[in-house]
Design a protein around this motif. Structure first.
Motif, PDB file in Angstrom:
ATOM      1  N   ALA A  19     -15.956  24.399  34.084  1.00 33.27           N
ATOM      2  CA  ALA A  19     -17.304  24.983  33.976  1.00 33.27           C
ATOM      3  C   ALA A  19     -17.480  26.570  34.443  1.00 33.27           C
ATOM      4  N   LEU A  20     -16.826  26.370  35.884  1.00 31.06           N
ATOM      5  CA  LEU A  20     -16.630  27.657  36.497  1.00 31.06           C
ATOM      6  C   LEU A  20     -15.782  28.499  35.934  1.00 31.06           C
ATOM      7  N   ALA A  21     -14.752  28.304  35.094  1.00 32.35           N
ATOM      8  CA  ALA A  21     -13.685  29.096  34.646  1.00 32.35           C
ATOM      9  C   ALA A  21     -14.041  30.022  33.703  1.00 32.35           C
ATOM     10  N   HIS A  22     -15.335  30.457  33.788  1.00 28.01           N
ATOM     11  CA  HIS A  22     -15.816  31.682  32.579  1.00 28.01           C
ATOM     12  C   HIS A  22     -16.553  32.546  33.407  1.00 28.01           C
ATOM     13  N   GLY A  23     -16.502  33.784  32.895  1.00 30.94           N
ATOM     14  CA  GLY A  23     -17.308  34.910  33.671  1.00 30.94           C
ATOM     15  C   GLY A  23     -18.691  34.790  33.778  1.00 30.94           C
ATOM     16  N   HIS A  24     -19.271  34.308  32.786  1.00 30.48           N
ATOM     17  CA  HIS A  24     -20.757  34.622  32.594  1.00 30.48           C
ATOM     18  C   HIS A  24     -21.265  33.216  33.161  1.00 30.48           C
TER      19      HIS A  24
END
Length: 118
Positions: free
Chosen positions: A12-17
């Motif tokens: 879930a945290l592995a996306h910039g936004h």
């Protein structure tokens, strides 16, 4: 925390936004931030933000509550602590000098500064 739960949270945290949203909510504290303000701060469209918020919520990293016509989102600090604990549970094979002091790192971070409410 079990491995599948940690993988879901890290994914879930592995996306910039999503990472930007999570960091915004961590900074905001327990009061949280309205969805519209999150969209403005992060620079995403509301429908795209909704998807990101659902992913973070499903991973146990944020929570939401209704306040009149607004939905307020806040970081789930217990979920964050669980994930951080999982990541350092086997830190350095019993040799803490390798990792340095995680407590000192936290003390230097903005969230843990004396004049900033946690």
């Amino acid at each position: 925390m079990q491995l599948p739960t940690a993988v879901e949270a890290l994914s879930a945290l592995a996306h910039g936004h999503r990472l930007a949203v999570f960091r915004l909510l961590v900074r905001a504290g327990g009061e949280g931030v309205a969805a519209g303000e999150i969209a403005r701060e992060v620079g995403v469209l509301p429908n795209t933000l909704s998807t990101h918020l659902n992913i973070l919520g499903h991973a146990g990293l944020i929570s939401s509550r209704r306040d009149g016509r607004s939905v307020i989102y806040a970081a789930n600090y217990d979920g964050m602590r669980d994930l951080l604990g999982f990541l350092v549970a086997d830190c350095c094979g019993g040799r803490p000098e390798i990792c340095g002091s995680l407590g000192e790192i936290a003390e230097r971070s903005a969230c843990c500064a004396e004049d900033t409410p946690a």
